[in-house]
Scaffold this active site. Structure first.
Site, mmCIF file in Angstrom:
data_model
loop_
_atom_site.group_PDB
_atom_site.id
_atom_site.type_symbol
_atom_site.label_atom_id
_atom_site.label_comp_id
_atom_site.label_asym_id
_atom_site.label_seq_id
_atom_site.Cartn_x
_atom_site.Cartn_y
_atom_site.Cartn_z
ATOM 1 N N GLY A 20 53.312 31.685 16.797
ATOM 2 C CA GLY A 20 54.086 32.830 16.317
ATOM 3 C C GLY A 20 54.336 32.874 14.819
ATOM 4 O O GLY A 20 55.313 33.470 14.374
ATOM 5 N N HIS A 114 42.656 39.331 13.687
ATOM 6 C CA HIS A 114 41.602 38.427 14.164
ATOM 7 C C HIS A 114 41.129 37.555 12.995
ATOM 8 O O HIS A 114 40.898 38.060 11.899
ATOM 9 C CB HIS A 114 40.437 39.258 14.725
ATOM 10 C CG HIS A 114 39.354 38.408 15.308
ATOM 11 N ND1 HIS A 114 39.489 37.807 16.549
ATOM 12 C CD2 HIS A 114 38.159 38.018 14.818
ATOM 13 C CE1 HIS A 114 38.398 37.090 16.783
ATOM 14 N NE2 HIS A 114 37.577 37.200 15.761
HETATM 15 C C1 GRF Z 1 45.921 33.700 14.294
HETATM 16 O O1 GRF Z 1 44.893 32.996 13.657
HETATM 17 C C2 GRF Z 1 45.427 35.042 14.731
HETATM 18 O O2 GRF Z 1 44.480 35.594 13.872
HETATM 19 C C3 GRF Z 1 44.783 34.731 16.052
HETATM 20 O O3 GRF Z 1 45.618 33.753 16.635
HETATM 21 C C4 GRF Z 1 46.315 33.032 15.615
HETATM 22 C C5 GRF Z 1 47.775 33.144 15.914
HETATM 23 O O4 GRF Z 1 48.572 32.354 15.086
HETATM 24 N N1 GRF Z 1 44.585 35.919 16.824
HETATM 25 P P1 GRF Z 1 50.157 32.483 15.138
HETATM 26 O O5 GRF Z 1 50.591 32.312 16.588
HETATM 27 O O6 GRF Z 1 50.544 33.813 14.594
HETATM 28 O O7 GRF Z 1 50.664 31.353 14.279
#
Ligand code: GRF
Length: 194
Positions: A20, A114
């Site tokens: 998160g 992404h």
């Molecule tokens: C990020 O790298 C996002 O691009 C991908 O999942 C990861 C999530 O990270 N879809 P976080 O939970 O926001 O730290």
């Protein structure tokens, strides 16, 4: 005395599955005066998602549904979105694929972040694949969600250069740092004309 009420912010839900860090960053952004959004709901597919702590910390409503029973979970989620008047969903590390039906029924915008330069490297394990293919650059993309995986209209992208000894984990960190800048910018861009 009449209280001046500023322009209404767009009610937003953030969907997570893990750490998160993007959620935390979007919450901080939403609290800024010039942010077009407010975050009213956090949805997670797992009660073990670390990011749920931000719901407590920032006093935001949270809902946890096991998306392995997709139809029921999506139905309940749609009900929550409606009852909270949510107009925008930000997917932030949400590891479940939303059905066509869900996307159609939710009439607002759905954004996703992404960790690659889409349309390259859709799907999972992007950093491993980028390194294996000896790419010089990678990056991150914020895009609108449609019914095809990681394929909706691109709102913003940020490129990063790979270093000589890049590993999937060093690349992940490098890109995540950029994600935190990109997501708020993309949200602002999407609602720039309001
Ligand atoms: C990020 O790298 C996002 O691009 C991908 O999942 C990861 C999530 O990270 N879809 P976080 O939970 O926001 O730290």
């Amino acid at each position: 005395m009449v209280k001046l009420i500023g322009p209404k912010k767009i009610k937003t839900a953030v969907f997570i599955s893990g750490t998160g860090s993007n959620l935390k960053n979007l919450i901080k952004f939403s609290l800024k005066k010039n942010s077009p959004i407010e975050i009213n709901l956090i949805v997670s597919n797992s009660d073990g998602a670390k990011g749920l702590k931000y719901a407590t910390l920032y006093q935001i409503k949270k809902k946890i549904y096991n998306f392995s029973k997709k139809k029921i979970s999506e139905k309940r989620t749609l009900k929550d979105l409606k009852s909270n008047d949510i107009k925008l969903i930000c997917l932030a590390g949400f590891m479940k694929i939303l059905s066509k039906d869900f996307i159609r029924k939710f009439k607002g915008n759905i954004l996703n972040i992404h960790p690659s330069l889409l349309p390259k490297y859709k799907g999972l394990n992007t950093h491993q694949r980028v390194i294996k293919n000896r790419e010089k650059y990678s990056g991150c993309t914020v895009h609108l969600v449609n019914s095809k995986l990681d394929s909706g209209k691109i709102i913003l992208q940020k490129k990063v250069k790979l270093s000589k000894n890049e590993t999937p984990s060093s690349l992940e960190k490098k890109i995540l740092k950029q994600e935190h800048k990109l997501y708020p910018r993309a949200v602002s861009k999407l609602f720039a004309n309001l």
